[in-house]
Design a protein around this motif. Structure first.
Motif, short mmCIF file in Angstrom:
data_model
loop_
_atom_site.label_atom_id
_atom_site.label_comp_id
_atom_site.label_asym_id
_atom_site.label_seq_id
_atom_site.Cartn_x
_atom_site.Cartn_y
_atom_site.Cartn_z
N PHE A 250 -3.41 1.62 -12.96
CA PHE A 250 -2.63 2.28 -14.00
C PHE A 250 -1.85 1.27 -14.83
CE2 PHE A 250 -2.98 5.97 -11.05
CZ PHE A 250 -3.55 6.86 -11.94
N GLY A 251 -1.69 1.61 -16.11
CA GLY A 251 -0.75 0.93 -16.99
C GLY A 251 -0.80 -0.59 -16.93
N GLY A 252 0.30 -1.16 -16.48
CA GLY A 252 0.44 -2.62 -16.44
C GLY A 252 -0.66 -3.32 -15.64
N ALA A 253 -1.37 -2.60 -14.78
CA ALA A 253 -2.44 -3.23 -13.99
C ALA A 253 -3.66 -3.61 -14.83
CB ALA A 253 -2.87 -2.30 -12.85
N SER B 293 -3.94 -1.41 -8.18
CA SER B 293 -2.50 -1.46 -8.44
C SER B 293 -2.11 -0.31 -9.37
CB SER B 293 -2.08 -2.79 -9.08
OG SER B 293 -0.75 -2.70 -9.57
N ALA B 294 -1.05 0.41 -9.00
CA ALA B 294 -0.55 1.53 -9.81
C ALA B 294 0.37 1.05 -10.93
CB ALA B 294 0.16 2.54 -8.92
N GLY B 295 0.19 -0.19 -11.39
CA GLY B 295 0.95 -0.67 -12.55
C GLY B 295 2.30 -1.23 -12.18
N MET B 296 3.16 -1.32 -13.17
CA MET B 296 4.48 -1.88 -12.93
C MET B 296 5.30 -0.89 -12.10
SD MET B 296 3.71 -4.54 -14.49
CE MET B 296 5.18 -5.47 -14.04
N ASP B 297 6.20 -1.42 -11.29
CA ASP B 297 7.06 -0.60 -10.45
C ASP B 297 8.13 0.06 -11.33
OD1 ASP B 297 9.18 0.25 -8.71
OD2 ASP B 297 8.36 -1.06 -7.14
N LEU B 298 8.00 1.37 -11.48
CA LEU B 298 8.93 2.07 -12.38
C LEU B 298 10.38 1.95 -11.92
CD1 LEU B 298 6.26 3.15 -13.54
CD2 LEU B 298 7.38 5.34 -13.87
N LYS B 299 10.56 1.86 -10.62
CA LYS B 299 11.92 1.79 -10.08
C LYS B 299 12.48 0.36 -10.19
CE LYS B 299 14.24 2.92 -5.67
NZ LYS B 299 14.21 1.61 -4.94
N VAL C 41 -4.44 4.70 -18.56
CA VAL C 41 -3.43 4.02 -19.39
C VAL C 41 -2.30 5.05 -19.52
CG1 VAL C 41 -3.03 2.76 -21.54
CG2 VAL C 41 -5.36 2.92 -20.62
N SER C 42 -1.48 5.11 -18.48
CA SER C 42 -0.60 6.27 -18.28
C SER C 42 0.76 6.15 -18.95
CB SER C 42 -0.41 6.48 -16.77
OG SER C 42 0.14 5.31 -16.19
N GLU C 43 1.00 5.06 -19.67
CA GLU C 43 2.33 4.85 -20.27
C GLU C 43 2.81 6.07 -21.05
OE1 GLU C 43 0.06 2.55 -19.92
OE2 GLU C 43 0.94 0.55 -19.72
N PRO D 175 0.81 -1.22 0.00
CA PRO D 175 0.00 0.00 0.00
C PRO D 175 0.84 1.28 0.00
CG PRO D 175 -0.17 -1.15 2.12
CD PRO D 175 0.51 -2.08 1.18
N GLU D 176 2.02 1.20 0.62
CA GLU D 176 2.88 2.40 0.68
C GLU D 176 3.44 2.74 -0.70
OE1 GLU D 176 3.61 -0.60 1.68
OE2 GLU D 176 5.58 -1.04 0.79
N LYS D 177 3.40 1.79 -1.62
CA LYS D 177 3.84 2.02 -3.00
C LYS D 177 2.66 1.91 -3.97
CE LYS D 177 8.35 2.47 -2.28
NZ LYS D 177 9.06 3.72 -2.65
N LYS D 178 1.48 2.15 -3.46
CA LYS D 178 0.25 2.09 -4.27
C LYS D 178 0.14 0.75 -5.02
CE LYS D 178 -0.24 6.29 -2.90
NZ LYS D 178 -0.98 6.49 -1.64
N ASN D 179 0.68 -0.29 -4.38
CA ASN D 179 0.56 -1.66 -4.91
C ASN D 179 1.14 -1.83 -6.32
OD1 ASN D 179 -0.74 -2.51 -2.54
ND2 ASN D 179 -2.74 -1.90 -3.35
N CYS D 180 2.16 -1.03 -6.63
CA CYS D 180 2.79 -1.25 -7.93
C CYS D 180 3.56 -2.58 -7.89
CB CYS D 180 3.67 -0.08 -8.32
SG CYS D 180 5.13 0.18 -7.31
N MET D 181 3.73 -3.14 -9.09
CA MET D 181 4.19 -4.53 -9.20
C MET D 181 5.70 -4.62 -9.40
SD MET D 181 0.98 -6.06 -11.39
CE MET D 181 0.62 -4.60 -12.36
N ASN E 217 2.20 9.01 -20.73
CA ASN E 217 2.54 10.15 -19.86
C ASN E 217 4.00 10.13 -19.41
OD1 ASN E 217 -0.08 11.02 -20.03
ND2 ASN E 217 -0.69 10.27 -18.01
N TRP E 218 4.59 8.96 -19.44
CA TRP E 218 6.03 8.90 -19.06
C TRP E 218 6.91 8.33 -20.16
CZ3 TRP E 218 8.77 4.29 -17.80
CH2 TRP E 218 7.98 3.13 -17.65
N GLY E 219 6.34 8.22 -21.37
CA GLY E 219 7.23 8.00 -22.50
C GLY E 219 7.47 6.58 -22.95
#
Ligand code: ACO
Ligand code: V55
Length: 280
Positions: free
Chosen positions: A119-122, A68-74, A142-144, A28-34, A146-148
């Motif tokens: 978002f995105g990958g979710a 889920s906020a999609g794939m973990d960008l980091k 579908v925010s991909e 939850p602290e990372k918005k459930n990104c994967m 937005n970050w390229g």
């Protein structure tokens, strides 16, 4: 606590209730990104639940504010960029394995209970669930773009298959967000309900599914998910083969009991009700 037989407990969590396994994205602290770790834990969890008798239906949901906020960008993108091709491809496989193979063809019926950000990958696990109920206040994007990047991980494919060209290209190209009611109107989810009714509606739907013959239910969804790629004649032959296979594997008790209740005992109208196998 997680045990060898229960592979969840870190980035994924499971609660059993009413014969339902509520599977949580649990970052939850990372918005459930994967992250890669979440992807591996989710595969192991879903795989284990296929044989867990406490689980008749899987509900996939998120802890906190996000589905889920999609794939973990980091961890999934930046930190795999410089680790070599083999590592990157391995990481991708782990994501695909749970989202597009294990979840999409899960032995149990699956329902996405969309409680927040998607978002995105979710969009891939969302559409891999057989059914989906959204909270009205869930926000999707579908925010991909937005970050390229272009939507990968089969996001474009699943959008083309669910919401069609006009809707898909609109959101793929603008990256604009939309809410639960719009998701329902486009057919991305089955229904959108007020947040305080989300769980009750999902439980009600899960209980409806539990009345059916589980072997038949599994074959029915598998057939639907595979025939898109088949020509007419192959699909027809495959459907008969799966139909016969389901009766053989289930023993046909439900089917034969239902026919008796309808044709002989006149106490079931299968057009209107599900056969109750306890009511002999
Ligand atoms: N990848 C990596 N970290 C993420 C992600 C993500 N997808 N989403 C959220 N986080 C992290 C944030 O970096 C932040 O970390 P920190 O506490 O270490 O700084 C933490 O989660 C909380 O996020 P905030 O941005 O502070 O939360 P806020 O409520 O303000 O915003 C929102 C939530 C809108 C979900 C925002 O986090 C966001 O835009 N996330 C990215 C959504 C996205 O575009 N996902 C990628 C789609 S493309 C793909 O999946 C391939
Ligand atoms: C996405 C992209 C990916 C991936 C999984 O856009 C999801 C979402 C470019 O790679 O592996």
């Amino acid at each position: 606590m997680s045990t060898p037989n229960e592979p969840w407990g870190n980035t994924v969590d499971v609660e059993f209730e009413d014969d339902i396994a509520f599977v949580f994205f649990n970052r939850p602290e990372k918005k459930n990104c994967m992250s890669p770790a979440l992807n591996r834990e989710m595969y192991a969890t879903l795989h284990t639940l296929e044989l867990d008798e406490r689980c008749k239906v899987v509900v996939l949901t998120g802890r906190g504010e996000a589905w889920s906020a999609g794939m973990d960008l980091k961890e999934y993108f930046r930190e795999t960029d410089n680790k070599g091709d083999a590592f990157k491809m391995h990481t991708r496989d782990e994501s695909q394995a749970w989202q597009q193979i294990k979840l999409r063809f899960h032995a149990k019926p699956t329902i996405a209970m969309v409680n927040g950000w998607v978002f995105g990958g979710a969009f891939t696990p969302l559409t891999s669930c057989d059914l989906a109920i959204s909270s009205d206040d869930a926000t999707y994007g579908v925010s991909e773009v937005n970050w390229g990047i272009i939507p990968g991980g089969n996001v474009t494919k699943v959008l083309a298959d669910t919401i069609g060209q006009r809707n898909a290209l609109y959101y793929i190209m603008t990256g604009e967000t939309f809410q639960g009611p719009k998701a329902a109107q486009m057919g991305l989810v089955n229904e959108s309900v007020p947040a305080d009714q989300l769980k009750a509606r999902v439980v009600e739907l899960a209980k409806e599914l539990m009345k059916k013959d589980p072997v038949v239910l599994r074959s029915a969804k598998e057939v639907f998910k595979r025939i898109g790629a088949m020509d007419w004649d192959t699909a027809n032959d495959y459907i008969y083969a799966k139909s016969d296979g389901a009766i053989l594997r289930s023993g046909g008790e439900f089917r034969n009991g239902a026919m008796k209740a309808f044709l002989d005992d006149k106490k079931l109208k299968p057009g209107l009700d599900t056969y109750d196998k306890e009511d002999k």
